[in-house]
Design an enzyme around this catalytic site. Sequence first.
Site, PDB file in Angstrom:
ATOM      1  N   ASP A  12      44.461  43.667  38.228  1.00  0.00           N
ATOM      2  CA  ASP A  12      44.334  43.876  39.483  1.00  0.00           C
ATOM      3  C   ASP A  12      45.471  44.757  40.072  1.00  0.00           C
ATOM      4  OD1 ASP A  12      43.597  44.447  42.045  1.00  0.00           O
ATOM      5  OD2 ASP A  12      43.563  42.647  42.846  1.00  0.00           O
ATOM      6  N   HIS A  29      44.580  53.598  36.639  1.00  0.00           N
ATOM      7  CA  HIS A  29      43.817  53.082  35.647  1.00  0.00           C
ATOM      8  C   HIS A  29      44.074  53.441  34.296  1.00  0.00           C
ATOM      9  CE1 HIS A  29      41.219  51.622  39.065  1.00  0.00           C
ATOM     10  NE2 HIS A  29      40.807  53.037  39.279  1.00  0.00           N
ATOM     11  N   GLU A  59      30.687  45.158  41.650  1.00  0.00           N
ATOM     12  CA  GLU A  59      31.048  45.148  43.093  1.00  0.00           C
ATOM     13  C   GLU A  59      31.798  46.706  42.838  1.00  0.00           C
ATOM     14  OE1 GLU A  59      31.305  41.932  42.252  1.00  0.00           O
ATOM     15  OE2 GLU A  59      29.753  41.532  43.443  1.00  0.00           O
ATOM     16  N   TRP A  61      31.082  49.510  41.925  1.00  0.00           N
ATOM     17  CA  TRP A  61      30.106  50.605  41.979  1.00  0.00           C
ATOM     18  C   TRP A  61      30.210  51.189  43.526  1.00  0.00           C
ATOM     19  CZ3 TRP A  61      27.892  52.941  38.065  1.00  0.00           C
ATOM     20  CH2 TRP A  61      27.750  52.328  37.001  1.00  0.00           C
ATOM     21  N   LEU A 123      41.067  37.749  16.770  1.00  0.00           N
ATOM     22  CA  LEU A 123      40.692  37.556  18.349  1.00  0.00           C
ATOM     23  C   LEU A 123      39.247  38.159  18.431  1.00  0.00           C
ATOM     24  CD1 LEU A 123      42.184  37.333  21.073  1.00  0.00           C
ATOM     25  CD2 LEU A 123      42.897  39.633  20.819  1.00  0.00           C
ATOM     26  N   LEU A 187      39.310  34.778  42.831  1.00  0.00           N
ATOM     27  CA  LEU A 187      38.469  34.934  41.705  1.00  0.00           C
ATOM     28  C   LEU A 187      37.571  36.121  41.661  1.00  0.00           C
ATOM     29  CD1 LEU A 187      37.655  31.257  40.449  1.00  0.00           C
ATOM     30  CD2 LEU A 187      39.334  32.799  39.461  1.00  0.00           C
TER      31      LEU A 187
HETATM   32  C1  FPP Z   1      41.519  46.694  39.391  1.00  0.00           C
HETATM   33  O1  FPP Z   1      42.564  47.643  40.088  1.00  0.00           O
HETATM   34  C2  FPP Z   1      41.169  47.375  38.265  1.00  0.00           C
HETATM   35  C3  FPP Z   1      39.953  47.837  37.972  1.00  0.00           C
HETATM   36  C4  FPP Z   1      38.762  47.895  38.997  1.00  0.00           C
HETATM   37  C5  FPP Z   1      39.476  48.449  36.566  1.00  0.00           C
HETATM   38  C6  FPP Z   1      40.445  47.980  35.491  1.00  0.00           C
HETATM   39  C7  FPP Z   1      40.435  48.884  34.442  1.00  0.00           C
HETATM   40  C8  FPP Z   1      41.431  49.283  33.521  1.00  0.00           C
HETATM   41  C9  FPP Z   1      42.438  48.338  33.393  1.00  0.00           C
HETATM   42  C10 FPP Z   1      41.511  50.604  32.886  1.00  0.00           C
HETATM   43  C11 FPP Z   1      40.700  50.759  31.508  1.00  0.00           C
HETATM   44  C12 FPP Z   1      39.988  49.381  31.167  1.00  0.00           C
HETATM   45  C13 FPP Z   1      39.937  49.071  29.503  1.00  0.00           C
HETATM   46  C14 FPP Z   1      39.451  47.823  29.406  1.00  0.00           C
HETATM   47  C15 FPP Z   1      40.575  50.121  28.648  1.00  0.00           C
HETATM   48  P1  FPP Z   1      42.384  48.257  41.576  1.00  0.00           P
HETATM   49  O2  FPP Z   1      41.802  49.711  41.316  1.00  0.00           O
HETATM   50  O3  FPP Z   1      41.226  47.360  42.371  1.00  0.00           O
HETATM   51  O4  FPP Z   1      43.734  48.195  42.293  1.00  0.00           O
HETATM   52  P2  FPP Z   1      44.123  47.989  43.681  1.00  0.00           P
HETATM   53  O5  FPP Z   1      43.493  46.802  44.210  1.00  0.00           O
HETATM   54  O6  FPP Z   1      45.458  48.235  43.837  1.00  0.00           O
HETATM   55  O7  FPP Z   1      43.346  49.274  44.325  1.00  0.00           O
END
Ligand code: FPP
Length: 240
Positions: A12, A29, A59, A61, A123, A187
Amino acid sequence: MNQLTHVAIIMDGNGRWATERGMPRWKGHEAGADAVRRATKAACRHEISHLTLFAFSSENWRRPAKEVHILFSLLRRYLESETAALVEKGIRLSAFGRRDRLPAAVLQSLLFAEERTRGGERLHLRLALDYGARHEFIEAARSLAREAARGIILPDQIDEDLFEKRLSSGVVPPPDLIIRTSGERRLSNFLLWQAAYSELYFCPRLWPDFEERDFDKAVEDYALRQRRFGSTRRAVCLAG
Ligand code: FPP
């Protein structure tokens, strides 16, 4: 010393990381994908057999279409660029969650990566993709109800074992440790069945800043926990 077999991570803070730097959210990301590589490396170093990452929730989406598109493009890029390295390192990659809504190109890269890495024994890297625990509970309940209605099983045969086998998140050891970054403490519909006795660790760092040493700190903290699984402190001490 607590055994550590399975670590799960709620990654996150990507969006905040980018916003703090005056960048578009997708940059967070993108940087988050590098943190995935670091976490995988740390998991191998700690000889953990399972690492589960929450990559896209059911969620998610609800996010702007452009962000969703970029997230899936990054995921595809990761799968395509990383598969050979995963094979070489003995890492098996698989995903769980809904597959029917994944973009066709992502599904294709995923199936290829799963197939190529199938033999990896060092792993098991698991990606939760279009995943939400409540949805998988409903699906599991529906599939058991259908069988009961057809007389294939008796309602009383439904127990924890049978229910768990119907979950898309699969039958692997439950996470010993769940890490969530960015300081949020919840969670968010992640592995709710398997998290029953997981130890939770909340790391204040935003996911793109997550370093191997942060993983080490979480593992050190976990080692000091007393896991009782509903038993008493005294009984756990006596059992050694
Ligand atoms: C939450 O941060 C993160 C996600 C919704 C996506 C996780 C994706 C990646 C780490 C990139 C690609 C994944 C792989 C497996 C290579 P957020 O966008 O909700 O952050 P915020 O709460 O600060 O808005």
